[in-house]
Scaffold this motif. Sequence first.
Motif, PDB file in Angstrom:
ATOM      1  N   ARG A  90       0.845  -1.196   0.000  1.00 20.50           N
ATOM      2  CA  ARG A  90       0.000   0.000   0.000  1.00 20.50           C
ATOM      3  C   ARG A  90       0.880   1.245   0.000  1.00 20.50           C
ATOM      4  N   ASP A  91       0.492   2.204  -0.827  1.00 19.98           N
ATOM      5  CA  ASP A  91       1.153   3.508  -0.885  1.00 19.98           C
ATOM      6  C   ASP A  91       0.066   4.562  -0.731  1.00 19.98           C
ATOM      7  N   GLY A  92      -0.231   4.910   0.534  1.00 20.31           N
ATOM      8  CA  GLY A  92      -1.374   5.781   0.783  1.00 20.31           C
ATOM      9  C   GLY A  92      -2.658   5.043   0.468  1.00 20.31           C
ATOM     10  N   ALA A  93      -3.454   5.599  -0.443  1.00 18.26           N
ATOM     11  CA  ALA A  93      -4.702   4.958  -0.850  1.00 18.26           C
ATOM     12  C   ALA A  93      -4.525   4.084  -2.076  1.00 18.26           C
ATOM     13  N   CYS A  94      -3.295   3.920  -2.547  1.00 19.17           N
ATOM     14  CA  CYS A  94      -3.046   3.177  -3.787  1.00 19.17           C
ATOM     15  C   CYS A  94      -2.189   1.942  -3.529  1.00 19.17           C
ATOM     16  N   GLU A 104       8.828  -2.770 -10.575  1.00 15.88           N
ATOM     17  CA  GLU A 104       7.748  -2.221  -9.764  1.00 15.88           C
ATOM     18  C   GLU A 104       6.673  -1.650 -10.675  1.00 15.88           C
ATOM     19  N   HIS A 105       5.422  -1.776 -10.238  1.00 18.03           N
ATOM     20  CA  HIS A 105       4.284  -1.373 -11.067  1.00 18.03           C
ATOM     21  C   HIS A 105       3.258  -0.648 -10.205  1.00 18.03           C
ATOM     22  N   GLY A 106       2.634   0.359 -10.768  1.00 14.04           N
ATOM     23  CA  GLY A 106       1.616   1.114 -10.056  1.00 14.04           C
ATOM     24  C   GLY A 106       1.818   2.605 -10.276  1.00 14.04           C
ATOM     25  N   PRO A 107       1.024   3.412  -9.597  1.00 11.61           N
ATOM     26  CA  PRO A 107       0.020   3.033  -8.584  1.00 11.61           C
ATOM     27  C   PRO A 107      -1.279   2.534  -9.204  1.00 11.61           C
TER      28      PRO A 107
END
Length: 284
Positions: A90-94, A104-107
Amino acid sequence: MRVFDKGRGVGGRMANRRADGMQFDQGAQFMQAHGDVFATRLADWERRGIVGPWAGAGRRVGIPDMAAPVRDLLSDLSVASGMAITWISRDGACWRLADGAGGEHGPFAAVAITFPAPQIAALLAASGFALAGVERATYAPCWSLMLAVERAPPEMLIEPNEGPIGLIASDSSKPGRPEGGRLTVHAKPDWSRAHLEVPREAIVSVLSKAAEAWLGSPLPIGYVQAHRWRFAQVETALEKPCLYDPDLRLGAAGDWCLGPRIEAAHDSGLALADAILADLGGAA
C-alpha cells in the motif's frame, strides 16, 4: 487497468501447448454452462466463432484452442505475460506491485488476484495482508499426458471408470484444430496425488501403457510429454462469489470460490469486477 500473468500466455488451466508443429489442450478440455450468465457468454462466443460444440452434452471448446475465450476477454486490456507478481504494498490509498525480476508497477486504485487459492494466500502472507477464507479452499493435483499418435480413436472423449486414468480426450477431434492424431490423458486426482513427485519419465510410461490398455490397441507414439498440475481441480470451494475488502480495495476470485468449473471462474471474476467497479463509482 493492467493484467499480470506469470505464464507465457494467458489462460491458466485453460492452457494449450504447441510443440513440433502440434497443438494440445493440456489443461481443461471443455466448458459447460449451468447458469444463464455463462450460457449467454458461451452463446456469444459461439456466434463469433470463438467456441464450438464438441463431444455432446452441452460441451463447448475454444477455437483454435482452449485459451481463445480468455484472449477474447482480455482483448481490450494491457496484459503483461511472463511476469510473476511476488509482492503487493500500500502507498497511501493506492497499491504498488513488485515482480520477481525486481520491477515495480503502479500506482493502482485496486488489486484483484485470481491465482489458485494457495498461491493467493502465500502472496498475501508475504505482503502482510489477508483475505479471510482463502486458506479454506483446497485442490486436487493432476498429471496430464500429451500424445501424438499414428491414429486417434474414434471416440472424442473417454472417461474410464477404473485404473489411473480419469479422461482421454482426442484433441484432433475438436473444431478448428490441425489434423493428426493427438490425445490428452488426465490421471485421476487420487492417483496424481500419490504420484505427484514421481519423475516425468515414469509417469509417461505408466499413463501411456494404461491408455493403450484402455483403448485395446498399441499406440505408436511420435511425441509424448507430461505436465504436472499441482492445483488442477477444486476439491473444497468457499461457496461464495468472491472475496473483497472494500477498505483496502483488495479482492480475490477464482473457481475455488464457487466450484470446479470454468463457469465458476468466470462468474467469480465477474462478481469481483462488479464489486471493485461499484466501489470505484463505476470508473474503469
